[in-house]
Write a protein that holds these residues in place. Structure first.
Motif, PDB file in Angstrom:
ATOM      1  N   GLU A  50       0.804  -1.224   0.000  1.00 15.15           N
ATOM      2  CA  GLU A  50       0.000   0.000   0.000  1.00 15.15           C
ATOM      3  C   GLU A  50       0.835   1.270   0.000  1.00 15.15           C
ATOM      4  O   GLU A  50       0.415   2.299  -0.550  1.00 15.15           O
ATOM      5  CB  GLU A  50      -0.934  -0.005   1.216  1.00 15.15           C
ATOM      6  N   THR A  51       2.011   1.251   0.599  1.00 11.67           N
ATOM      7  CA  THR A  51       2.770   2.481   0.769  1.00 11.67           C
ATOM      8  C   THR A  51       4.149   2.420   0.125  1.00 11.67           C
ATOM      9  O   THR A  51       4.702   1.353  -0.123  1.00 11.67           O
ATOM     10  CB  THR A  51       2.963   2.801   2.266  1.00 11.67           C
ATOM     11  N   ARG A  52       4.709   3.607  -0.109  1.00 13.48           N
ATOM     12  CA  ARG A  52       6.054   3.717  -0.670  1.00 13.48           C
ATOM     13  C   ARG A  52       7.090   3.110   0.277  1.00 13.48           C
ATOM     14  O   ARG A  52       8.026   2.435  -0.151  1.00 13.48           O
ATOM     15  CB  ARG A  52       6.381   5.193  -0.932  1.00 13.48           C
ATOM     16  N   GLN A  53       6.914   3.368   1.576  1.00 16.98           N
ATOM     17  CA  GLN A  53       7.861   2.856   2.551  1.00 16.98           C
ATOM     18  C   GLN A  53       7.874   1.326   2.559  1.00 16.98           C
ATOM     19  O   GLN A  53       8.946   0.705   2.642  1.00 16.98           O
ATOM     20  CB  GLN A  53       7.528   3.386   3.958  1.00 16.98           C
ATOM     21  N   GLU A  54       6.695   0.725   2.462  1.00 14.36           N
ATOM     22  CA  GLU A  54       6.633  -0.738   2.414  1.00 14.36           C
ATOM     23  C   GLU A  54       7.334  -1.267   1.163  1.00 14.36           C
ATOM     24  O   GLU A  54       8.030  -2.291   1.214  1.00 14.36           O
ATOM     25  CB  GLU A  54       5.181  -1.205   2.439  1.00 14.36           C
ATOM     26  N   PHE A  55       7.147  -0.571   0.054  1.00 19.91           N
ATOM     27  CA  PHE A  55       7.802  -0.977  -1.187  1.00 19.91           C
ATOM     28  C   PHE A  55       9.324  -0.948  -1.033  1.00 19.91           C
ATOM     29  O   PHE A  55      10.027  -1.886  -1.428  1.00 19.91           O
ATOM     30  CB  PHE A  55       7.374  -0.069  -2.344  1.00 19.91           C
ATOM     31  N   SER A  82       6.044  -1.613 -10.774  1.00 24.25           N
ATOM     32  CA  SER A  82       7.163  -0.919 -10.172  1.00 24.25           C
ATOM     33  C   SER A  82       8.477  -1.646 -10.404  1.00 24.25           C
ATOM     34  O   SER A  82       9.496  -1.024 -10.651  1.00 24.25           O
ATOM     35  CB  SER A  82       6.910  -0.744  -8.669  1.00 24.25           C
ATOM     36  N   GLN A  83       8.455  -2.979 -10.296  1.00 28.39           N
ATOM     37  CA  GLN A  83       9.697  -3.717 -10.468  1.00 28.39           C
ATOM     38  C   GLN A  83       9.435  -5.206 -10.596  1.00 28.39           C
ATOM     39  O   GLN A  83       8.438  -5.712 -10.074  1.00 28.39           O
ATOM     40  CB  GLN A  83      10.621  -3.459  -9.266  1.00 28.39           C
ATOM     41  N   ILE A  84      10.324  -5.891 -11.298  1.00 30.38           N
ATOM     42  CA  ILE A  84      10.323  -7.354 -11.362  1.00 30.38           C
ATOM     43  C   ILE A  84      11.619  -7.834 -10.735  1.00 30.38           C
ATOM     44  O   ILE A  84      12.691  -7.320 -11.045  1.00 30.38           O
ATOM     45  CB  ILE A  84      10.238  -7.869 -12.810  1.00 30.38           C
ATOM     46  N   PHE A  85      11.516  -8.816  -9.839  1.00 29.84           N
ATOM     47  CA  PHE A  85      12.682  -9.389  -9.185  1.00 29.84           C
ATOM     48  C   PHE A  85      12.746 -10.879  -9.483  1.00 29.84           C
ATOM     49  O   PHE A  85      11.726 -11.563  -9.462  1.00 29.84           O
ATOM     50  CB  PHE A  85      12.622  -9.169  -7.672  1.00 29.84           C
ATOM     51  N   GLN A  86      13.944 -11.373  -9.737  1.00 30.33           N
ATOM     52  CA  GLN A  86      14.116 -12.774 -10.115  1.00 30.33           C
ATOM     53  C   GLN A  86      15.195 -13.430  -9.255  1.00 30.33           C
ATOM     54  O   GLN A  86      16.247 -12.836  -8.980  1.00 30.33           O
ATOM     55  CB  GLN A  86      14.526 -12.860 -11.591  1.00 30.33           C
ATOM     56  N   GLY A  88      16.347 -17.586  -9.334  1.00 22.80           N
ATOM     57  CA  GLY A  88      16.062 -18.968  -9.697  1.00 22.80           C
ATOM     58  C   GLY A  88      14.676 -19.099 -10.311  1.00 22.80           C
ATOM     59  O   GLY A  88      14.315 -18.367 -11.229  1.00 22.80           O
ATOM     60  N   GLU A  89      13.867 -20.017  -9.794  1.00 29.33           N
ATOM     61  CA  GLU A  89      12.528 -20.240 -10.328  1.00 29.33           C
ATOM     62  C   GLU A  89      11.525 -19.195  -9.852  1.00 29.33           C
ATOM     63  O   GLU A  89      10.402 -19.127 -10.356  1.00 29.33           O
ATOM     64  CB  GLU A  89      12.023 -21.634  -9.932  1.00 29.33           C
ATOM     65  N   PHE A  90      11.929 -18.382  -8.902  1.00 26.43           N
ATOM     66  CA  PHE A  90      11.011 -17.386  -8.352  1.00 26.43           C
ATOM     67  C   PHE A  90      11.110 -16.058  -9.088  1.00 26.43           C
ATOM     68  O   PHE A  90      12.209 -15.524  -9.280  1.00 26.43           O
ATOM     69  CB  PHE A  90      11.296 -17.141  -6.865  1.00 26.43           C
ATOM     70  N   ARG A  91       9.952 -15.531  -9.489  1.00 24.20           N
ATOM     71  CA  ARG A  91       9.885 -14.188 -10.046  1.00 24.20           C
ATOM     72  C   ARG A  91       8.799 -13.434  -9.304  1.00 24.20           C
ATOM     73  O   ARG A  91       7.657 -13.896  -9.202  1.00 24.20           O
ATOM     74  CB  ARG A  91       9.558 -14.218 -11.536  1.00 24.20           C
ATOM     75  N   ILE A  92       9.149 -12.286  -8.764  1.00 24.50           N
ATOM     76  CA  ILE A  92       8.195 -11.461  -8.030  1.00 24.50           C
ATOM     77  C   ILE A  92       7.920 -10.198  -8.820  1.00 24.50           C
ATOM     78  O   ILE A  92       8.843  -9.436  -9.152  1.00 24.50           O
ATOM     79  CB  ILE A  92       8.724 -11.109  -6.625  1.00 24.50           C
ATOM     80  N   ASP A  93       6.648  -9.975  -9.165  1.00 19.01           N
ATOM     81  CA  ASP A  93       6.213  -8.731  -9.799  1.00 19.01           C
ATOM     82  C   ASP A  93       5.697  -7.838  -8.673  1.00 19.01           C
ATOM     83  O   ASP A  93       4.664  -8.123  -8.071  1.00 19.01           O
ATOM     84  CB  ASP A  93       5.095  -8.999 -10.810  1.00 19.01           C
ATOM     85  N   LEU A  94       6.427  -6.790  -8.383  1.00 21.11           N
ATOM     86  CA  LEU A  94       6.131  -5.958  -7.218  1.00 21.11           C
ATOM     87  C   LEU A  94       5.504  -4.629  -7.627  1.00 21.11           C
ATOM     88  O   LEU A  94       6.032  -3.918  -8.473  1.00 21.11           O
ATOM     89  CB  LEU A  94       7.426  -5.708  -6.430  1.00 21.11           C
ATOM     90  N   PHE A  95       4.368  -4.336  -7.029  1.00 21.52           N
ATOM     91  CA  PHE A  95       3.638  -3.102  -7.317  1.00 21.52           C
ATOM     92  C   PHE A  95       3.540  -2.244  -6.060  1.00 21.52           C
ATOM     93  O   PHE A  95       3.345  -2.757  -4.968  1.00 21.52           O
ATOM     94  CB  PHE A  95       2.212  -3.393  -7.781  1.00 21.52           C
ATOM     95  N   GLU A  96       3.634  -0.951  -6.267  1.00 26.33           N
ATOM     96  CA  GLU A  96       3.412  -0.013  -5.166  1.00 26.33           C
ATOM     97  C   GLU A  96       2.042   0.641  -5.338  1.00 26.33           C
ATOM     98  O   GLU A  96       1.854   1.523  -6.168  1.00 26.33           O
ATOM     99  CB  GLU A  96       4.499   1.072  -5.145  1.00 26.33           C
ATOM    100  N   LYS A  97       1.075   0.168  -4.573  1.00 28.95           N
ATOM    101  CA  LYS A  97      -0.289   0.713  -4.520  1.00 28.95           C
ATOM    102  C   LYS A  97      -1.047   0.571  -5.836  1.00 28.95           C
ATOM    103  O   LYS A  97      -2.064  -0.108  -5.912  1.00 28.95           O
ATOM    104  CB  LYS A  97      -0.237   2.194  -4.101  1.00 28.95           C
ATOM    105  N   GLU A  98      -0.539   1.211  -6.888  1.00 31.29           N
ATOM    106  CA  GLU A  98      -1.232   1.182  -8.168  1.00 31.29           C
ATOM    107  C   GLU A  98      -0.770  -0.013  -8.991  1.00 31.29           C
ATOM    108  O   GLU A  98       0.409  -0.183  -9.244  1.00 31.29           O
ATOM    109  CB  GLU A  98      -0.984   2.483  -8.940  1.00 31.29           C
ATOM    110  N   VAL A  99      -1.731  -0.818  -9.394  1.00 32.57           N
ATOM    111  CA  VAL A  99      -1.406  -2.045 -10.102  1.00 32.57           C
ATOM    112  C   VAL A  99      -1.355  -1.813 -11.604  1.00 32.57           C
ATOM    113  O   VAL A  99      -0.435  -2.222 -12.274  1.00 32.57           O
ATOM    114  CB  VAL A  99      -2.416  -3.152  -9.768  1.00 32.57           C
ATOM    115  N   CYS A 100      -2.329  -1.160 -12.133  1.00 33.92           N
ATOM    116  CA  CYS A 100      -2.377  -0.941 -13.583  1.00 33.92           C
ATOM    117  C   CYS A 100      -2.707   0.528 -13.833  1.00 33.92           C
ATOM    118  O   CYS A 100      -3.846   0.933 -13.717  1.00 33.92           O
ATOM    119  CB  CYS A 100      -3.427  -1.831 -14.228  1.00 33.92           C
ATOM    120  N   GLY A 101      -1.687   1.306 -14.171  1.00 31.54           N
ATOM    121  CA  GLY A 101      -1.927   2.720 -14.361  1.00 31.54           C
ATOM    122  C   GLY A 101      -2.431   3.349 -13.084  1.00 31.54           C
ATOM    123  O   GLY A 101      -1.733   3.418 -12.092  1.00 31.54           O
TER     124      GLY A 101
END
Length: 220
Positions: A50-55, A82-86, A88-101
């Motif tokens: 939800e927040t920038r600090q959490e991100f 906001s960012q994609i982190f990889q 090994g087999e794990f990929r995390i798509d990380l969003f800060e509050k706004e998911v799509c636009g």
């Protein structure tokens, strides 16, 4: 591909150990469908905070446990990813509050979410099937069409909840154009045989958007 949610749980524990402050993480993609048995496997974990600090704190934790940032692909054209982190087999798509636009993690979405884990610092929630369905109409990923069909045909989603959340998002973001993007994906689902009771209202919202757009151009 991740085929067992227990792997996700182990990862969440690793993240928790690397955190120093409390974070509420909302999982909104395929990992949630894996947990609920709607999907046999997932290649990524979509997390919204939800927040920038959490991100920032979560980003630091991922870096500490050897996740590396990667480039965002063209399939995320409409997504404020906001960012994609990889790792090994794990990929995390990380969003800060706004998911799509301007599509935000709203209070109703957070209220509907299911809490599944409370660790020392990390509190994990799974978004509702209705909100995941709506989220997956925001992307251009072909796999999300199949996920929408699976949700619709096996989970008996509340179509009114989906419609009301879309209206809510349009109101709080002032981004009425979203109804056209969502509408295009719903058209594809309808062409593939999916019956969605809310389509008449979706069509009306689209027509209203184009009428208002035409009036703006006429004034110019």
């Amino acid at each position: 591909m991740i085929e067992d949610f227990k792997k996700v749980e182990l990862l969440l524990n690793d993240i928790d150990k690397a955190l120093t402050t409390p974070i509420r993480a909302y999982i909104i993609g395929g990992a949630t469908l894996l947990y609920r048995g709607i999907k046999p496997a997932t290649k990524d974990i979509d997390i919204v905070v939800e927040t920038r600090q959490e991100f920032i704190e979560l980003q630091k934790a991922l870096d500490e446990i050897n996740f590396a940032p990667t480039l965002v692909g063209k399939e995320y054209t409409h997504m404020n990813l906001s960012q994609i982190f990889q790792r090994g087999e794990f990929r995390i798509d990380l969003f800060e509050k706004e998911v799509c636009g301007q599509f935000s993690l709203s209070k109703p979405m957070m209220k509907r979410a299911q809490r599944i884990t409370t660790l020392n610092h990390l509190h994990v929630f799974l978004c509702s099937n209705e909100d995941i369905f709506l989220f997956k109409t925001m992307t251009e990923r072909e796999g999300d069409i199949a996920d929408c069909i699976s949700i619709a045909t096996t989970q008996n989603p509340n179509w009114n909840t989906i419609l009301e959340e879309l209206k809510h998002q349009m109101k709080i973001s002032a981004q009425n154009v979203w109804v056209t993007w969502v509408g295009e994906r719903l058209d594809i689902l309808q062409e593939r045989g999916l019956d969605m009771p809310m389509m008449k209202e979706i069509d009306a919202l689209r027509e209203q958007f184009y009428d208002e757009l035409e009036k703006k151009y006429e004034k110019k």
